[in-house]
Write a protein that holds these residues in place. Structure first.
Motif, PDB file in Angstrom:
ATOM      1  N   THR A 246       3.227  -0.337 -11.726  1.00 37.87           N
ATOM      2  CA  THR A 246       2.300   0.352 -12.632  1.00 37.87           C
ATOM      3  C   THR A 246       1.218   1.091 -11.853  1.00 37.87           C
ATOM      4  O   THR A 246       0.760   2.158 -12.284  1.00 37.87           O
TER       5      THR A 246
ATOM      6  N   ASP B  20       5.293  -5.854 -11.324  1.00 36.99           N
ATOM      7  CA  ASP B  20       4.684  -5.099 -12.429  1.00 36.99           C
ATOM      8  C   ASP B  20       3.362  -4.485 -11.985  1.00 36.99           C
ATOM      9  O   ASP B  20       3.044  -3.336 -12.321  1.00 36.99           O
TER      10      ASP B  20
ATOM     11  N   PHE C 124       1.008  -4.020 -18.771  1.00 33.26           N
ATOM     12  CA  PHE C 124       2.144  -4.806 -18.290  1.00 33.26           C
ATOM     13  C   PHE C 124       2.103  -6.184 -18.943  1.00 33.26           C
ATOM     14  O   PHE C 124       1.107  -6.586 -19.541  1.00 33.26           O
TER      15      PHE C 124
ATOM     16  N   HIS D  23       1.172 -13.079 -13.660  1.00 33.90           N
ATOM     17  CA  HIS D  23       1.647 -11.696 -13.659  1.00 33.90           C
ATOM     18  C   HIS D  23       2.818 -11.574 -12.697  1.00 33.90           C
ATOM     19  O   HIS D  23       2.841 -12.244 -11.658  1.00 33.90           O
TER      20      HIS D  23
END
Length: 495
Positions: A53, A49, A33, A45
């Motif tokens: 994921t 994501d 990612f 981050h």
């Protein structure tokens, strides 16, 4: 139900691995990612994501294995540590991107706290140093900089967690706000002597205790997944931060045993048993694992950039197309050139703890090229590991009693790198048959708790050596090369 689903949520990717009843890998799914760098030294981050994921790779791994949730006994989780999330208790929606463990935005706050004389108290209670690496000052930053966050936190509307807590919250549909002792120990907010969140440190950072999750053993009942996620509700029975999970996966259960994991960063842990060592060499005291309410302690040294230096060769300098190419380049490098690459891209970790310095290359000549850069990049991992090795042996008499380092992680697959590591340490380096020790540790925790896998002693007996790397470098060369490294670091430090 004869399989364990291990979630390995890392810094650059999420992975799911299915283990069978004999702890053998059946299937693996992995998804990278995006990394976000909004300012110099900042790393973030997108929480969604991380979440998507994880769910996608779990489903993909089960599909690859030809299994369904009906075949799964339990889930084990291991995760990137210190990465900090803050979310709404009512909706589960994060208020901000996750602030990643590598992020250095709170360096000034940490320096102010040190200058005010708080580091000795913090280290005594948590085993940690005042560094932006840890979650506490990241959480304080979120409360201070996200509009309305502090008022909402005071009203009890928000929840804080490291990645494990966030995933468990989402997996259980908000039913469980929990973490394990190893992740709690990395927040800067948890008293590892008393096994409780520390009111004094939370007060110092102005963090409401109501934000914090309940802390449990590594092998414990963390909650049940929502049935709609995988087709059946599954129990989450094992949780450990990635480096502690690797320590468990390497079966480092006896005091004096030491492992080093080479992923994005490099992390060495030394089991110190019931003794919490107060480091005199800027190592960290931490919890290796906790069973039945009783912690086993460790000394830890953290290197921020290990495998990430190879990513830099690929994505930054573009001198390689893929990581395996570095070994051939290193072998072809001119032996007469001694380049030293100090990969302080986000500062230096142990034992220097310099958040402000940045990377440097020393010893460049007109003949320096891609091969020399590749060799210097791989050697930097060995040199940094020796820094940790020396500091740990100075801190604790039992360190390295068996004079062996157990290694794992993606970079440990490089024979060249592991041979250089053995050479520069002057000690054997043992690589196990199972390199997926982080996921294995998480799987064993869940499987042991479920009664599917053996106890600690039985698990330790399953550890198997794939290859031993023995030192071949003569002592004079070893010390000359290491002295060159120390000189390069001294020239790179910001103070």
């Amino acid at each position: 139900m004869t399989h364990i689903l291990a979630i390995d949520q890392g810094t650059t990717s999420s992975r799911a691995i299915v283990f069978d009843g004999q702890m053998k890998i059946v299937a693996v799914a992995q998804e990278e990612f995006t990394q976000h760098f909004p300012a110099s030294g900042w790393v973030e981050h997108e929480p969604e994501d991380i979440w998507t994921t994880v769910v996608d790779t779990c489903r993909e791994a089960l599909d690859k294995a030809g299994l369904t949730a009906l075949d799964v006994t339990a889930i084990g989780i291991t995760n990137q540590r210190e990465t900090t999330l803050l979310w709404d208790r009512a909706t589960g929606q994060p208020l901000h991107r996750a602030i990643v463990w590598q992020d250095r935005r709170t360096a000034d706050r940490c320096a102010s706290l040190r200058e005010a004389g708080h580091e000795a108290m913090v280290q005594d209670k948590t085993g940690l140093l005042l560094d932006p690496y840890f979650s506490g000052t990241k959480l304080a930053w979120l409360l201070d900089n996200v509009e309305g966050a502090r008022d909402r936190a005071e009203r009890g509307e928000l929840a804080f967690g490291t990645v494990d807590s966030f995933l468990i919250w989402r997996l259980t549909g908000g039913a469980a706000h929990v973490t394990d002792a190893t992740n709690a120990a990395r927040t800067l907010l948890y008293n590892i002597r008393e096994g409780a969140w520390d009111a004094e440190i939370c007060g110092l950072l102005n963090i409401p205790l109501s934000l914090l999750p309940e802390v449990r053993d590594c092998a414990d009942a963390f909650g049940q997944t929502e049935p709609g996620l995988f087709g059946k509700s599954l129990p989450i029975l094992g949780v450990a931060g990635d480096q502690q999970a690797a320590t468990i996966g390497q079966a480092c259960f006896a005091p004096g045993m030491m492992k080093s994991t080479y992923g994005t960063g490099c992390f060495a842990l030394l089991n110190t048993g019931e003794t919490l060592v107060q480091s005199q060499n800027r190592m960290l005291g931490t919890i290796a694992y906790q069973f039945d309410g009783k912690p086993t302690y460790a000394l830890e040294g953290s290197i921020f950039i290990a495998g990430a230096v190879v990513q830099w060769l690929r994505d930054g300098l573009r001198i390689i197309g893929s990581a395996p190419e570095t070994q051939g380049l290193a072998e072809a490098a001119d032996p007469g050139q001694e380049l030293y690459l100090v990969p302080a891209f986000t500062g230096l970790g142990a034992p220097y703890w310099d958040a402000e310095c940045r990377g440097a290359v020393h010893g460049l000549t007109r003949n320096s090229g891609p091969a020399e850069f590749a060799r210097a990049a791989l050697e930097s991992v060995g040199f940094q590991t020796r820094d940790l090795w020396e500091a740990m042996r100075a801190d604790w008499q039992g360190a390295g009693d068996d004079n062996i380092l157990r290694v794992d992680g993606g970079m440990s697959a490089s024979d060249w790198t592991m041979q250089f590591l053995a050479d520069i340490l002057g000690a054997p380096v043992h690589r196990p048959e199972v390199l997926e020790t982080t996921a294995l540790g998480a799987a064993w925790l869940a499987g042991m708790k479920a009664g599917l896998y053996p106890d600690r002693e039985g698990f330790a007996e399953t550890w198997a050596l794939e290859r031993a790397f023995l030192p071949e470098m003569d002592a004079e060369t070893r010390e000359r090369r290491y002295s060159g490294w120390k000189d390069a670091v001294a020239r790179t430090l910001s103070r």
